[in-house]
Structure formats: structure tokens, C-alpha cells
Scaffold this motif. Structure first.
Motif, PDB file in Angstrom:
ATOM      1  N   ARG A   1       0.820  -1.213   0.000  1.00  0.00           N
ATOM      2  CA  ARG A   1       0.000   0.000   0.000  1.00  0.00           C
ATOM      3  C   ARG A   1       0.857   1.267   0.000  1.00  0.00           C
ATOM      4  NH1 ARG A   1      -1.415   3.557   3.754  1.00  0.00           N
ATOM      5  NH2 ARG A   1      -3.380   4.655   3.565  1.00  0.00           N
ATOM      6  N   ASP A   2       1.941   1.243   0.760  1.00  0.00           N
ATOM      7  CA  ASP A   2       2.703   2.463   0.997  1.00  0.00           C
ATOM      8  C   ASP A   2       4.051   2.527   0.281  1.00  0.00           C
ATOM      9  OD1 ASP A   2       0.697   3.455   2.647  1.00  0.00           O
ATOM     10  OD2 ASP A   2       1.549   2.491   4.418  1.00  0.00           O
ATOM     11  N   LEU A   3       4.388   1.521  -0.499  1.00  0.00           N
ATOM     12  CA  LEU A   3       5.680   1.492  -1.184  1.00  0.00           C
ATOM     13  C   LEU A   3       5.522   0.854  -2.556  1.00  0.00           C
ATOM     14  CD1 LEU A   3       7.866  -0.100   1.634  1.00  0.00           C
ATOM     15  CD2 LEU A   3       7.913   2.299   0.972  1.00  0.00           C
ATOM     16  N   VAL A   4       6.098   1.471  -3.555  1.00  0.00           N
ATOM     17  CA  VAL A   4       6.178   0.839  -4.879  1.00  0.00           C
ATOM     18  C   VAL A   4       7.385   1.434  -5.587  1.00  0.00           C
ATOM     19  CG1 VAL A   4       4.579   2.448  -5.982  1.00  0.00           C
ATOM     20  CG2 VAL A   4       4.898   0.185  -6.957  1.00  0.00           C
ATOM     21  N   ALA A   5       8.104   0.579  -6.315  1.00  0.00           N
ATOM     22  CA  ALA A   5       9.327   1.026  -6.981  1.00  0.00           C
ATOM     23  C   ALA A   5       9.243   0.774  -8.478  1.00  0.00           C
ATOM     24  CB  ALA A   5      10.544   0.314  -6.390  1.00  0.00           C
TER      25      ALA A   5
ATOM     26  N   VAL B   1      13.870   3.553  -8.467  1.00  0.00           N
ATOM     27  CA  VAL B   1      13.310   4.675  -7.715  1.00  0.00           C
ATOM     28  C   VAL B   1      12.143   4.101  -6.914  1.00  0.00           C
ATOM     29  CG1 VAL B   1      12.288   6.977  -7.831  1.00  0.00           C
ATOM     30  CG2 VAL B   1      13.914   6.250  -9.605  1.00  0.00           C
ATOM     31  N   LEU B   2      12.157   4.348  -5.610  1.00  0.00           N
ATOM     32  CA  LEU B   2      11.118   3.854  -4.704  1.00  0.00           C
ATOM     33  C   LEU B   2      10.255   5.024  -4.262  1.00  0.00           C
ATOM     34  CD1 LEU B   2      10.040   1.490  -2.827  1.00  0.00           C
ATOM     35  CD2 LEU B   2      11.526   2.495  -1.084  1.00  0.00           C
ATOM     36  N   PHE B   3       8.947   4.853  -4.359  1.00  0.00           N
ATOM     37  CA  PHE B   3       8.002   5.875  -3.924  1.00  0.00           C
ATOM     38  C   PHE B   3       7.363   5.389  -2.637  1.00  0.00           C
ATOM     39  CE2 PHE B   3       8.598   6.047  -8.416  1.00  0.00           C
ATOM     40  CZ  PHE B   3       8.923   7.378  -8.593  1.00  0.00           C
ATOM     41  N   GLN B   4       7.438   6.225  -1.599  1.00  0.00           N
ATOM     42  CA  GLN B   4       6.872   5.855  -0.308  1.00  0.00           C
ATOM     43  C   GLN B   4       5.839   6.887   0.117  1.00  0.00           C
ATOM     44  OE1 GLN B   4       9.901   5.650   2.708  1.00  0.00           O
ATOM     45  NE2 GLN B   4      10.257   7.847   2.717  1.00  0.00           N
ATOM     46  N   ARG B   5       4.730   6.364   0.634  1.00  0.00           N
ATOM     47  CA  ARG B   5       3.648   7.242   1.096  1.00  0.00           C
ATOM     48  C   ARG B   5       4.077   7.966   2.364  1.00  0.00           C
ATOM     49  NH1 ARG B   5      -1.288   6.687  -0.482  1.00  0.00           N
ATOM     50  NH2 ARG B   5      -0.995   4.467  -0.937  1.00  0.00           N
ATOM     51  N   VAL B   6       3.816   9.269   2.387  1.00  0.00           N
ATOM     52  CA  VAL B   6       4.040  10.077   3.582  1.00  0.00           C
ATOM     53  C   VAL B   6       2.780  10.904   3.826  1.00  0.00           C
ATOM     54  CG1 VAL B   6       6.559  10.178   3.340  1.00  0.00           C
ATOM     55  CG2 VAL B   6       5.149  11.954   2.285  1.00  0.00           C
ATOM     56  N   PRO B   7       2.515  11.275   5.064  1.00  0.00           N
ATOM     57  CA  PRO B   7       1.273  12.000   5.348  1.00  0.00           C
ATOM     58  C   PRO B   7       1.295  13.469   4.948  1.00  0.00           C
ATOM     59  CG  PRO B   7       2.503  11.633   7.369  1.00  0.00           C
ATOM     60  CD  PRO B   7       3.227  10.891   6.279  1.00  0.00           C
ATOM     61  N   GLU B   8       2.461  14.074   4.928  1.00  0.00           N
ATOM     62  CA  GLU B   8       2.523  15.503   4.643  1.00  0.00           C
ATOM     63  C   GLU B   8       2.674  15.757   3.146  1.00  0.00           C
ATOM     64  OE1 GLU B   8       6.649  14.014   5.224  1.00  0.00           O
ATOM     65  OE2 GLU B   8       4.856  13.844   6.447  1.00  0.00           O
ATOM     66  N   ALA B   9       2.157  16.892   2.714  1.00  0.00           N
ATOM     67  CA  ALA B   9       2.262  17.291   1.311  1.00  0.00           C
ATOM     68  C   ALA B   9       3.623  17.930   1.058  1.00  0.00           C
ATOM     69  CB  ALA B   9       1.155  18.286   0.969  1.00  0.00           C
ATOM     70  N   LYS B  10       4.055  17.918  -0.183  1.00  0.00           N
ATOM     71  CA  LYS B  10       5.285  18.606  -0.571  1.00  0.00           C
ATOM     72  C   LYS B  10       5.074  20.099  -0.332  1.00  0.00           C
ATOM     73  CE  LYS B  10       8.321  19.357  -4.524  1.00  0.00           C
ATOM     74  NZ  LYS B  10       8.377  20.800  -4.425  1.00  0.00           N
ATOM     75  N   SER B  11       6.071  20.771   0.269  1.00  0.00           N
ATOM     76  CA  SER B  11       5.860  22.175   0.619  1.00  0.00           C
ATOM     77  C   SER B  11       6.958  23.113   0.119  1.00  0.00           C
ATOM     78  CB  SER B  11       5.710  22.314   2.133  1.00  0.00           C
ATOM     79  OG  SER B  11       6.875  21.841   2.782  1.00  0.00           O
ATOM     80  N   VAL B  12       8.113  22.603  -0.237  1.00  0.00           N
ATOM     81  CA  VAL B  12       9.201  23.465  -0.699  1.00  0.00           C
ATOM     82  C   VAL B  12       9.879  22.837  -1.910  1.00  0.00           C
ATOM     83  CG1 VAL B  12       9.651  24.452   1.591  1.00  0.00           C
ATOM     84  CG2 VAL B  12      10.911  22.426   0.849  1.00  0.00           C
ATOM     85  N   LYS B  13      10.746  23.617  -2.537  1.00  0.00           N
ATOM     86  CA  LYS B  13      11.506  23.135  -3.691  1.00  0.00           C
ATOM     87  C   LYS B  13      12.354  21.923  -3.292  1.00  0.00           C
ATOM     88  CE  LYS B  13      15.025  24.788  -6.936  1.00  0.00           C
ATOM     89  NZ  LYS B  13      16.003  23.743  -6.702  1.00  0.00           N
ATOM     90  N   ASN B  14      12.462  20.974  -4.230  1.00  0.00           N
ATOM     91  CA  ASN B  14      13.324  19.810  -4.006  1.00  0.00           C
ATOM     92  C   ASN B  14      14.771  20.251  -3.817  1.00  0.00           C
ATOM     93  OD1 ASN B  14      10.971  18.598  -4.906  1.00  0.00           O
ATOM     94  ND2 ASN B  14      11.961  17.352  -6.448  1.00  0.00           N
ATOM     95  N   ARG B  15      15.489  19.576  -2.956  1.00  0.00           N
ATOM     96  CA  ARG B  15      16.934  19.797  -2.816  1.00  0.00           C
ATOM     97  C   ARG B  15      17.710  18.834  -3.700  1.00  0.00           C
ATOM     98  NH1 ARG B  15      18.920  23.233   1.361  1.00  0.00           N
ATOM     99  NH2 ARG B  15      20.813  22.572   0.335  1.00  0.00           N
ATOM    100  N   LEU B  16      17.028  17.840  -4.242  1.00  0.00           N
ATOM    101  CA  LEU B  16      17.612  16.836  -5.118  1.00  0.00           C
ATOM    102  C   LEU B  16      16.621  16.622  -6.244  1.00  0.00           C
ATOM    103  CD1 LEU B  16      19.782  14.458  -5.392  1.00  0.00           C
ATOM    104  CD2 LEU B  16      18.094  13.081  -4.186  1.00  0.00           C
ATOM    105  N   HIS B  17      17.115  16.519  -7.477  1.00  0.00           N
ATOM    106  CA  HIS B  17      16.184  16.273  -8.577  1.00  0.00           C
ATOM    107  C   HIS B  17      16.860  15.447  -9.662  1.00  0.00           C
ATOM    108  CE1 HIS B  17      18.203  19.918 -10.199  1.00  0.00           C
ATOM    109  NE2 HIS B  17      18.003  19.320 -11.363  1.00  0.00           N
TER     110      HIS B  17
END
Length: 160
Positions: free
Chosen positions: A71-75, A95-111
């Protein structure tokens, strides 16, 4: 601070993966698999074994692409790289995508920087827009040109 013992042979490079926090790991995996021409990992057989053993609660599993997924992880992984046949986990570029409760709020420091074939940057930008990305700005400097884009959840990346 303790120092590691000195070795006469070269150290073994570390295996790594890029982890991206997301609101919806499955939709992010679909976007990035299409964007990079990668494959979404199939952990279904591994998940079935974990469910049968009772070590994974059913509420931690969803159906995704007609198979069981976490549910919370998929790569996503590069299609040419090796993977563990028992777990479906990639052993190379992934690349692994993990669910987090908070929304993105600032510019990425890594891209990520995606490198289009020579003369294909604009068509690649259009393809990515068709997948759900948006163009944030076009940059033209003496050192080169690129498009700064955002994926469907707002994570910045560049197309050169």
C-alpha cells in the motif's frame, strides 16, 4: 570517532536507490515508469508469501495492475537491470516511492535530470506533459538549455 580499518583492496561500491516521498506511490510509480521507460516492480508473489505467513496485515496491501502491491511502497526499475526473482525487487537502477502523510511544501533539494536524444528535448517535454508533468520554466544560458518540469505531485526535474 573510530576509524575503519585500512584495506589493501578497493572498497565495494554501495548499492542505492532513490526514495521519493509521495501522497500516492502507485500513481507516482506509473508516471515515472512511463517517463523513464522503466518497469513497475512486481512484488506480488513476495507479498502473497508474507500474507500466508501472517507477517503482513491485509490492510497494508492493495491491488495494483491486477496484482498485489504494498500500500505504501512501490518502486520502478530499469528493465535491463537484474532483479530478485523471489521478491521482485530491483538490484540496479531504481526509484522507490513511499507514502508520507505531509504534502510537498518546498523546492526539491535533489532532482533528476533527464537527457533527451539530440534535438528531441521539446518532443520529450511534450511527451512528459502528456503523462501529467507540467513545465515550470524554460532555461537558456550560455552553458545550455533545459526545461524545468514538475511531476504530477510537484517534484521538480529537468529535461536537457
Amino acid at each position: 570517532m573510530t576509524q575503519a580499518p585500512k584495506s589493501t583492496s578497493a572498497p565495494t561500491p554501495l548499492h542505492w536507490k532513490l526514495v521519493v516521498d509521495s501522497a500516492n506511490p502507485q500513481s507516482q510509480a506509473d508516471f515515472w515508469a512511463a517517463a523513464l521507460h522503466y518497469e513497475v516492480e512486481d512484488n506480488g508473489a513476495f507479498i502473497e508469501r508474507l500474507l500466508e505467513l501472517g507477517v503482513l496485515p491485509r490492510e497494508d496491501v492493495v491491488e495494483f495492475h491486477a496484482r498485489l502491491a504494498f500500500r505504501d511502497l512501490v518502486a520502478v526499475r530499469h528493465p535491463d537491470d537484474p532483479f530478485d526473482k523471489d521478491s521482485g525487487t530491483g538490484l540496479g537502477r531504481r526509484v522507490l516511492f513511499q507514502r508520507v502523510p505531509e504534502a510537498k511544501s518546498v523546492k526539491n533539494r535533489l532532482h533528476l535530470d533527464l537527457h533527451a536524444a539530440a534535438g528531441e528535448r521539446e518532443s520529450e517535454v511534450q511527451r512528459l506533459q502528456g503523462l501529467g508533468a507540467s513545465v515550470l520554466r524554460h532555461v537558456k544560458e550560455p552553458g545550455g538549455e533545459w526545461a524545468v518540469m514538475a511531476d504530477p505531485e510537484g517534484n521538480e526535474f529537468c529535461v536537457q
